[in-house]
Design a protein around this motif. Structure first.
Motif, PDB file in Angstrom:
ATOM      1  N   PRO A   1       0.909  -0.861  -0.392  1.00  0.00           N
ATOM      2  CA  PRO A   1      -0.145   0.267  -0.214  1.00  0.00           C
ATOM      3  C   PRO A   1       0.901   0.932   0.095  1.00  0.00           C
ATOM      4  O   PRO A   1       1.733   1.315   0.763  1.00  0.00           O
ATOM      5  CB  PRO A   1      -1.040  -0.055   1.347  1.00  0.00           C
ATOM      6  N   GLY A   2       0.397   2.055  -0.865  1.00  0.00           N
ATOM      7  CA  GLY A   2       0.919   3.001  -1.273  1.00  0.00           C
ATOM      8  C   GLY A   2       2.137   3.709  -1.798  1.00  0.00           C
ATOM      9  O   GLY A   2       3.134   4.601  -1.799  1.00  0.00           O
ATOM     10  N   ASN A   3       2.180   2.937  -2.968  1.00  0.00           N
ATOM     11  CA  ASN A   3       2.251   2.567  -4.549  1.00  0.00           C
ATOM     12  C   ASN A   3       4.421   2.246  -3.777  1.00  0.00           C
ATOM     13  O   ASN A   3       5.333   2.710  -4.662  1.00  0.00           O
ATOM     14  CB  ASN A   3       2.590   4.504  -4.328  1.00  0.00           C
ATOM     15  N   LEU A   4       4.543   1.426  -2.885  1.00  0.00           N
ATOM     16  CA  LEU A   4       5.644   1.290  -2.361  1.00  0.00           C
ATOM     17  C   LEU A   4       5.888  -0.604  -3.480  1.00  0.00           C
ATOM     18  O   LEU A   4       5.976  -0.675  -3.169  1.00  0.00           O
ATOM     19  CB  LEU A   4       6.133   0.664  -0.594  1.00  0.00           C
ATOM     20  N   ILE A   5       7.304  -0.314  -3.925  1.00  0.00           N
ATOM     21  CA  ILE A   5       7.394  -1.713  -4.980  1.00  0.00           C
ATOM     22  C   ILE A   5       8.343  -2.237  -4.181  1.00  0.00           C
ATOM     23  O   ILE A   5       9.528  -1.787  -4.075  1.00  0.00           O
ATOM     24  CB  ILE A   5       7.734  -1.401  -5.914  1.00  0.00           C
ATOM     25  N   GLN A   6       8.262  -3.683  -3.481  1.00  0.00           N
ATOM     26  CA  GLN A   6       9.568  -4.173  -3.163  1.00  0.00           C
ATOM     27  C   GLN A   6      10.357  -4.730  -3.846  1.00  0.00           C
ATOM     28  O   GLN A   6      11.535  -4.339  -3.972  1.00  0.00           O
ATOM     29  CB  GLN A   6       9.126  -5.671  -2.393  1.00  0.00           C
ATOM     30  N   PHE A   7       9.861  -5.080  -5.316  1.00  0.00           N
ATOM     31  CA  PHE A   7      11.207  -6.305  -5.565  1.00  0.00           C
ATOM     32  C   PHE A   7      10.228  -5.675  -7.580  1.00  0.00           C
ATOM     33  O   PHE A   7       9.027  -5.273  -7.444  1.00  0.00           O
ATOM     34  CB  PHE A   7      10.717  -7.602  -5.751  1.00  0.00           C
ATOM     35  N   ASP A   8      11.533  -5.892  -8.433  1.00  0.00           N
ATOM     36  CA  ASP A   8      11.494  -5.386  -9.750  1.00  0.00           C
ATOM     37  C   ASP A   8      12.221  -6.029 -10.470  1.00  0.00           C
ATOM     38  O   ASP A   8      13.072  -6.931  -9.672  1.00  0.00           O
ATOM     39  CB  ASP A   8      11.317  -4.067 -10.096  1.00  0.00           C
ATOM     40  N   SER A   9      11.810  -6.446 -11.995  1.00  0.00           N
ATOM     41  CA  SER A   9      13.158  -7.016 -12.128  1.00  0.00           C
ATOM     42  C   SER A   9      14.588  -6.384 -12.483  1.00  0.00           C
ATOM     43  O   SER A   9      15.652  -6.788 -12.903  1.00  0.00           O
ATOM     44  CB  SER A   9      12.847  -7.349 -13.914  1.00  0.00           C
ATOM     45  N   SER A  10      14.536  -5.426 -12.002  1.00  0.00           N
ATOM     46  CA  SER A  10      16.161  -4.529 -11.816  1.00  0.00           C
ATOM     47  C   SER A  10      16.287  -5.009 -10.219  1.00  0.00           C
ATOM     48  O   SER A  10      17.840  -4.570  -9.621  1.00  0.00           O
ATOM     49  CB  SER A  10      16.062  -3.116 -12.506  1.00  0.00           C
ATOM     50  N   THR A  11      16.502  -5.733  -9.442  1.00  0.00           N
ATOM     51  CA  THR A  11      16.244  -5.705  -7.905  1.00  0.00           C
ATOM     52  C   THR A  11      17.420  -6.432  -7.921  1.00  0.00           C
ATOM     53  O   THR A  11      17.666  -7.783  -8.803  1.00  0.00           O
ATOM     54  CB  THR A  11      15.165  -6.119  -7.024  1.00  0.00           C
ATOM     55  N   ARG A  12      18.410  -6.097  -7.192  1.00  0.00           N
ATOM     56  CA  ARG A  12      19.848  -6.763  -6.494  1.00  0.00           C
ATOM     57  C   ARG A  12      20.017  -7.341  -5.707  1.00  0.00           C
ATOM     58  O   ARG A  12      19.045  -6.289  -4.208  1.00  0.00           O
ATOM     59  CB  ARG A  12      20.817  -5.863  -7.325  1.00  0.00           C
TER      60      ARG A  12
ATOM     61  N   PHE B   1      19.544 -15.691 -15.472  1.00  0.00           N
ATOM     62  CA  PHE B   1      20.160 -16.506 -16.489  1.00  0.00           C
ATOM     63  C   PHE B   1      19.625 -17.052 -18.190  1.00  0.00           C
ATOM     64  O   PHE B   1      18.588 -16.763 -18.551  1.00  0.00           O
ATOM     65  CB  PHE B   1      21.675 -17.319 -16.917  1.00  0.00           C
ATOM     66  N   MET B   2      18.381 -18.124 -16.926  1.00  0.00           N
ATOM     67  CA  MET B   2      17.742 -18.875 -17.595  1.00  0.00           C
ATOM     68  C   MET B   2      16.028 -17.666 -17.623  1.00  0.00           C
ATOM     69  O   MET B   2      15.336 -17.677 -19.172  1.00  0.00           O
ATOM     70  CB  MET B   2      16.786 -20.001 -16.808  1.00  0.00           C
ATOM     71  N   CYS B   3      15.609 -16.612 -17.507  1.00  0.00           N
ATOM     72  CA  CYS B   3      14.698 -15.943 -16.603  1.00  0.00           C
ATOM     73  C   CYS B   3      15.182 -14.693 -17.956  1.00  0.00           C
ATOM     74  O   CYS B   3      14.344 -13.857 -18.561  1.00  0.00           O
ATOM     75  CB  CYS B   3      14.436 -15.214 -15.678  1.00  0.00           C
ATOM     76  N   LYS B   4      16.285 -14.419 -18.466  1.00  0.00           N
ATOM     77  CA  LYS B   4      16.844 -13.778 -19.474  1.00  0.00           C
ATOM     78  C   LYS B   4      16.884 -12.585 -18.851  1.00  0.00           C
ATOM     79  O   LYS B   4      16.804 -11.012 -19.474  1.00  0.00           O
ATOM     80  CB  LYS B   4      16.401 -13.726 -21.111  1.00  0.00           C
ATOM     81  N   ARG B   5      17.044 -12.494 -17.900  1.00  0.00           N
ATOM     82  CA  ARG B   5      17.558 -10.497 -16.572  1.00  0.00           C
ATOM     83  C   ARG B   5      18.877 -10.121 -17.895  1.00  0.00           C
ATOM     84  O   ARG B   5      19.844 -10.767 -18.117  1.00  0.00           O
ATOM     85  CB  ARG B   5      18.430 -10.805 -15.731  1.00  0.00           C
ATOM     86  N   ASP B   6      18.249  -9.403 -17.691  1.00  0.00           N
ATOM     87  CA  ASP B   6      19.854  -8.320 -18.428  1.00  0.00           C
ATOM     88  C   ASP B   6      21.308  -8.156 -17.896  1.00  0.00           C
ATOM     89  O   ASP B   6      22.377  -8.453 -17.980  1.00  0.00           O
ATOM     90  CB  ASP B   6      19.228  -6.454 -18.450  1.00  0.00           C
TER      91      ASP B   6
END
Length: 88
Positions: free
Chosen positions: A27-38, A57-62
């Protein structure tokens, strides 16, 4: 015997369900994880780190989701990891 009484549903704040958009978003537009999370892995978790790299690698992350591995109990501790077929 009487049947068990009905359980009242748990109550939440009125807008809590409306503001959460996905499982990774709070809630409150806080994003925990996304495709660039390290992450930084603490301890000598070689198998876990290699598993994360293989999955990425299998998911083809950059780029890999593991940014660093911290192992403070030894001086220079170099470990080989693989991103696909190349050594990192």
């Amino acid at each position: 015997e009487e049947p068990p009484a009905a359980v009242a549903p748990a109550t939440t704040s009125p807008g809590a369900a409306a503001t959460a958009k996905s499982p990774g978003q709070l809630p409150g537009n806080l994003i925990q994880f996304d495709s660039s999370t390290r992450c930084i892995v603490y301890g000598l978790q070689q198998r876990a780190v290699q598993g994360m790299l293989d999955f990425d690698f299998m998911c083809k992350r950059d780029r890999p989701s593991v940014a660093a591995m911290v192992f403070p109990f030894s001086g220079n501790h170099y470990v080989k990891f693989y991103w696909g077929t190349s050594e990192t």
